[in-house]
Each structure stands twice: as C-alpha cells, then as structure tokens.
Design an enzyme around this catalytic site. Structure first.
Site, short mmCIF file in Angstrom:
data_model
loop_
_atom_site.label_atom_id
_atom_site.label_comp_id
_atom_site.label_asym_id
_atom_site.label_seq_id
_atom_site.Cartn_x
_atom_site.Cartn_y
_atom_site.Cartn_z
N CYS A 94 47.27 81.04 -49.50
CA CYS A 94 45.97 81.29 -49.92
C CYS A 94 46.17 81.30 -51.68
CB CYS A 94 45.25 82.42 -49.67
SG CYS A 94 44.73 82.43 -47.91
N THR A 126 44.27 74.09 -44.69
CA THR A 126 44.39 73.39 -45.84
C THR A 126 45.59 73.61 -46.73
OG1 THR A 126 42.59 74.96 -47.00
CG2 THR A 126 41.80 72.63 -45.99
N1 LIG Z 1 45.09 83.27 -43.13
C1 LIG Z 1 44.20 83.68 -44.46
O1 LIG Z 1 44.54 84.93 -44.65
C2 LIG Z 1 42.88 83.12 -44.67
C3 LIG Z 1 42.15 83.70 -45.59
C4 LIG Z 1 41.16 83.06 -45.97
C5 LIG Z 1 40.90 81.58 -45.82
N2 LIG Z 1 41.73 81.01 -45.16
C6 LIG Z 1 41.58 79.47 -45.03
O2 LIG Z 1 41.31 79.33 -43.61
C7 LIG Z 1 41.77 77.98 -43.17
C8 LIG Z 1 42.39 78.29 -41.83
O3 LIG Z 1 43.62 78.94 -42.10
P1 LIG Z 1 44.50 79.92 -41.01
O4 LIG Z 1 45.27 80.76 -41.79
O5 LIG Z 1 43.49 80.23 -39.99
O6 LIG Z 1 45.22 78.53 -40.49
P2 LIG Z 1 46.10 78.87 -39.17
O7 LIG Z 1 47.48 77.88 -39.44
O8 LIG Z 1 46.58 80.24 -38.62
O9 LIG Z 1 45.21 78.35 -38.03
C9 LIG Z 1 44.65 76.91 -37.93
C10 LIG Z 1 44.58 76.67 -36.68
O10 LIG Z 1 44.03 75.21 -36.56
C11 LIG Z 1 44.60 74.54 -35.75
N3 LIG Z 1 44.27 73.00 -35.94
C12 LIG Z 1 45.11 72.36 -36.98
N4 LIG Z 1 44.64 71.25 -36.94
C13 LIG Z 1 43.41 71.24 -36.07
C14 LIG Z 1 42.79 70.14 -35.60
N5 LIG Z 1 42.53 68.90 -36.10
N6 LIG Z 1 41.79 70.27 -34.82
C15 LIG Z 1 41.77 71.69 -34.03
N7 LIG Z 1 42.66 72.76 -34.50
C16 LIG Z 1 43.54 72.47 -35.46
C17 LIG Z 1 45.95 74.89 -35.62
O11 LIG Z 1 46.99 74.47 -34.55
C18 LIG Z 1 45.89 76.40 -35.73
O12 LIG Z 1 45.90 77.16 -34.62
C19 LIG Z 1 42.63 77.24 -44.43
O13 LIG Z 1 41.79 76.68 -45.14
C20 LIG Z 1 42.90 78.77 -45.12
O14 LIG Z 1 43.30 78.33 -46.55
C21 LIG Z 1 42.90 81.77 -44.66
#
Ligand SMILES: NC(=O)c1ccc[n+]([C@@H]2O[C@H](COP(=O)([O-])OP(=O)(O)OC[C@H]3O[C@@H](n4cnc5c(N)ncnc54)[C@H](O)[C@@H]3O)[C@@H](O)[C@H]2O)c1
Length: 432
Positions: free
Chosen positions: A268, A85
C-alpha cells in the site's frame, strides 16, 4: 432498488475481500469468489492463511459461499472487486488482475447490475479502465445517470478499503468507509449497503474520482511524512543525536505529527504513490515531493545495513562471514505478509558485505518465501551464534520478551540494532 435486495458477490478473497465478504455474510447471502482454487479450498476448511479471520469467524459467516467457479456468480447482481493492484518493475501500475477481474464480471453482468471497486487505483481508473472492460465484455453501457429498469446499462461504485492487517483493535466495521456511485441513486444504495456493516459510519464522497483520489492520497501523505522523518534520521545520525529522543521532545508541541522513521514496504504505502504519480505524469505534471519521498524511503534498506555494518566494525567484529540474525521478515508488525517487505533489501545489502544472514519470523509461512541461497529462514535461532542481531519487525512476541531474551542469541561480543526503536536506547547498541 434497496440494498437488501442486492445479491452480493465479492471478487478476490485476500486481506481486503475476505473480511469484507465475511462481514456482509453475517446478515445476508454472499458469494465469495477467488481465482486461486487453493485459497478457496483452505477457506472452505475454515483456514485463513492471512490470519485476518479466526476459524470461528470464518465458519460463523453463515451466509458466505466460497467458490472459484464463475458459474456460481450467475445469480449475483452486485459485484465488489477487491483484487491486487501492484506496480511492475518500473514502478508503473499493474492493472492486470483488476482488468481480468473486470472481464470476468463483465461476462456475468445483466442490465441494471452494480460493480463496486475496492482496489486502490488512480483517479479515473474505475470509470476509464474498468468501466471500458465491463462495457466491452457485457455489451452494456456504463450509466452516469439512473435509467429505467430494463435499460441496457450497468452502474459503477468505488469504496476504497482502509483496513490495517494485523490490527485486531480496528476491524473493518470500526473504520469509517468512503462510498461513491455513478449516479446519486446508486451512490445512496451503495452507501446504505456499506452502512449496514460499518458501525462507525460511512462518508459518501462527491464522486467516484473523489473517492479514488482520497484513498490514494491517504497513503501518499503517509509515505511523504515518513520520508521526511527518514531524512531527519540520517541527518541526526551524522550529528550524533538519537532520532527517537528528538521526536519525543518535538511531539510535545500540539501540532507536531507523530511519524517515525523506518522501512516502507508492503503493497500500500510504498506502492500507491506510484499510482498517483503515474496519473500526474499522464496529465503532464511532474510530481516532485511525492517521488522524492519514494526515493528516500527506497534508500533506507541500504542505509540501515550500512549503520549495522559500521556498528559491527566499531565493536571489532570481523565482517567476513559474520553471522547476522534478523528478527522479522513481514512488511509490518503482527502480520504474516511478506509481499514487498523491505527486509529482503536489508538482507541483500548485508549479504553483499559477505555476512551470513539468518532470518527468524514465527508469523511467516516459510513455504511462501524465496530467499537468496545464502540466507536461511530459521525455525528457532541458535543461542550464542550471532555477531549482530537486528530487530527489523516489532512483532509482539519479539518486543514483549525484551532485549535480554533477544541478546541470548548473540556471541559474547555482539551488537543489537533496533530498527523499530522498540526498546530504550540504553538497552541496544544502536537504533534508527
Ligand atoms: N492489504 C491491505 O492492507 C490493503 C488495505 C487497503 C487497500 N488495499 C487494496 O485492496 C486491494 C486488494 O488487496 P489485498 O491485500 O486484499 O490483496 P491480496 O493479494 O491479499 O488478495 C487478492 C485476492 O484476489 C485474488 N485475485 C487475483 N486476481 C483475481 C481475479 N482476476 N479474479 C478473482 N480473484 C482474483 C487473489 O487470488 C487473492 O486471493 C489492492 O488494491 C490493495 O492495494 C489493501
């Protein structure tokens, strides 16, 4: 319905989704789905490029089946969505991945299914944005009260993620997890589901919106606090006082909060406040402190470059063509993730001064990086080459070797700037 009976799918196998899917898969069957076929193929080979899971941990997640084929989701009845996001170029929430994942799940939904979101959003997004797409694509109705089995409804949940990438001491099961659901019964099932993997316990939030709001303010609070300390760092530099000395002194008072100045990058802390301010403005409120904090933190890259440039001038270093080595490109220590790293902005600002910048980050995969053609991501810095060295990211391998090791990359007359105050003041020529 009991949580043990749910057939789980995790949608999005990134920093959040993969460790979550693997944790569940220690004790149950889980379909891990991602649209990125390359990522899925790597994971199937036992390689996690985020380094959140070791090969052994990945291969040890016995119940996990990995797929980029939506047909493999057919037998699932509980979907956990963990897709990105981000914000767009105008700092507005970009819900495109979240909505396309919701479309995909919506097409798979059967009556009574549960969809739980983990992605960070603004309060109301799970029900209003995602719920609307799920309803349109499934032909089912979003249920806010429990309906008899067979009713043409689906249920929602929200359980925000709080993982800290690169932190091997606090893994997913060691972090209290907020849970919520669209009805009291569904909220209980979702809470039981997470309680089965979170050893330190869960906290059932009062509603989905409360859980969404709680997540977004965790990072907003941190952003604003860092902004305050960044502003203090700017003031103290003008006053000729070392900020770290001041903070160490001030935090001897029991209620002084231990924040430090620095770059606020990543996906984040520097992003989530904009989700909240977007919602605030939709509601007719103009947020002041939150946006002021964002502005201060966004300006820190240019401020840091100007500090380094001044330091070089004070050491009689000619700026034109000066060679600068930046240690670290990831957005935080001990992590390979460079998304929205503010070190890119420091580099851009230094190259504006006509300096030549090399970057060294052994944790980062060079093939992922798009750098300005004047900037080189070096595999190993050349000794005695640089006029200035900036410790930008406190990876263990930089800090543990000490300043003597770092200074060997410098010319006889060079400066070492410690953006992370990882070293004692006397060991460097300047620090934030
Ligand atoms: N990384 C962090 O430290 C963290 C911590 C807390 C919350 N978050 C939140 O968690 C969420 C995910 O973050 P992340 O860091 O894991 O992201 P990321 O980019 O590491 O991973 C997201 C994955 O989702 C896949 N993806 C994208 N669109 C898709 C779809 N339509 N269908 C299926 N798969 C899809 C991508 O290919 C990717 O592998 C975000 O909202 C982020 O703000 C992240």
């Amino acid at each position: 319905m009991k949580h043990e009976e749910l057939n789980l799918a995790v949608i999005g196998l990134g920093y959040v989704g993969l460790p979550l899917a693997a944790e569940f898969a220690k004790s149950r069957r889980v379909v891990g789905f991602d649209v990125d076929a390359v990522r899925v193929a790597e994971l199937q080979r036992g390689y996690d490029r985020t380094f959140e899971l070791s090969d052994a941990e990945l291969l040890g997640a016995k119940g996990l089946s990995l797929s980029c084929d939506p047909d493999d989701l057919a037998a699932c009845d509980c979907y956990i969505v963990a897709v990105p996001t981000p914000i767009d170029n105008s700092n507005r929430p970009d819900l495109s991945s979240l909505l396309s994942a919701s479309e995909l799940v919506g097409k798979m939904l059967s009556p009574g299914n549960i969809v739980i979101y983990e992605s960070t959003v603004y309060p109301g997004s799970t029900e209003e944005d995602c719920g609307t797409v799920l309803a349109r694509c499934s032909g089912l109705t979003y249920a806010k009260e429990t309906m008899p089995v067979g009713s043409q409804v689906f249920y929602l949940g929200y359980s925000p993620e709080r993982i800290n990438p690169g932190d091997k001491a606090r893994k997913i099961s060691d972090i209290v997890k907020l849970t919520s659901g669209s009805t009291p019964e569904i909220a209980n099932i979702i809470d039981d589901l997470y309680a089965s993997i979170i050893t330190v316990g869960t906290f059932p939030a009062a509603s989905i919106r409360v859980a969404e709001a709680a997540k977004v303010i965790e990072n907003t609070q941190r952003d604003v606090n860092i902004a305050l300390i960044n502003e203090l760092a700017v003031i103290f530099e003008k006053a000729g006082i070392d900020t770290e000395d001041v903070l160490r002194a001030a935090e001897t008072k029991w209620n002084f909060l231990p924040f430090r100045p620095g770059l606020v990058g990543g996906h984040c802390i520097g992003v989530d406040p904009y989700y909240l301010t977007h919602k605030a403005m939709q509601l007719g409120h103009n947020p002041e402190i939150i946006l002021a904090g964002r502005r201060i933190n966004e300006e820190m890259s240019a401020y840091i470059s100007s500090r380094v440039i001044k330091l070089m001038l004070r050491h009689d270093i000619n700026l034109l063509g000066a060679r600068i080595l930046i240690l670290g490109l990831a957005y935080k220590e001990n992590c390979p993730d460079t998304r929205n790293s503010k070190v890119f902005d420091v580099i851009a600002s230094l190259t504006d001064y006509k300096c030549k910048v090399d970057v060294y980050d052994p944790r980062v995969d060079a093939s992922d990086i798009q750098l300005n053609p004047n900037v080189t991501l070096v595999e190993s810095p050349t000794p005695a080459k640089y006029d200035a060295i900036i410790l930008a990211v406190a990876h263990d391998e930089f800090v543990s070797k000490g300043t003597v090791n770092i200074r060997r990359y410098g010319k006889p007359n060079h400066v070492l700037f410690d953006l992370k105050y990882a070293f004692e003041k006397f060991e460097t020529d300047g620090r934030l």
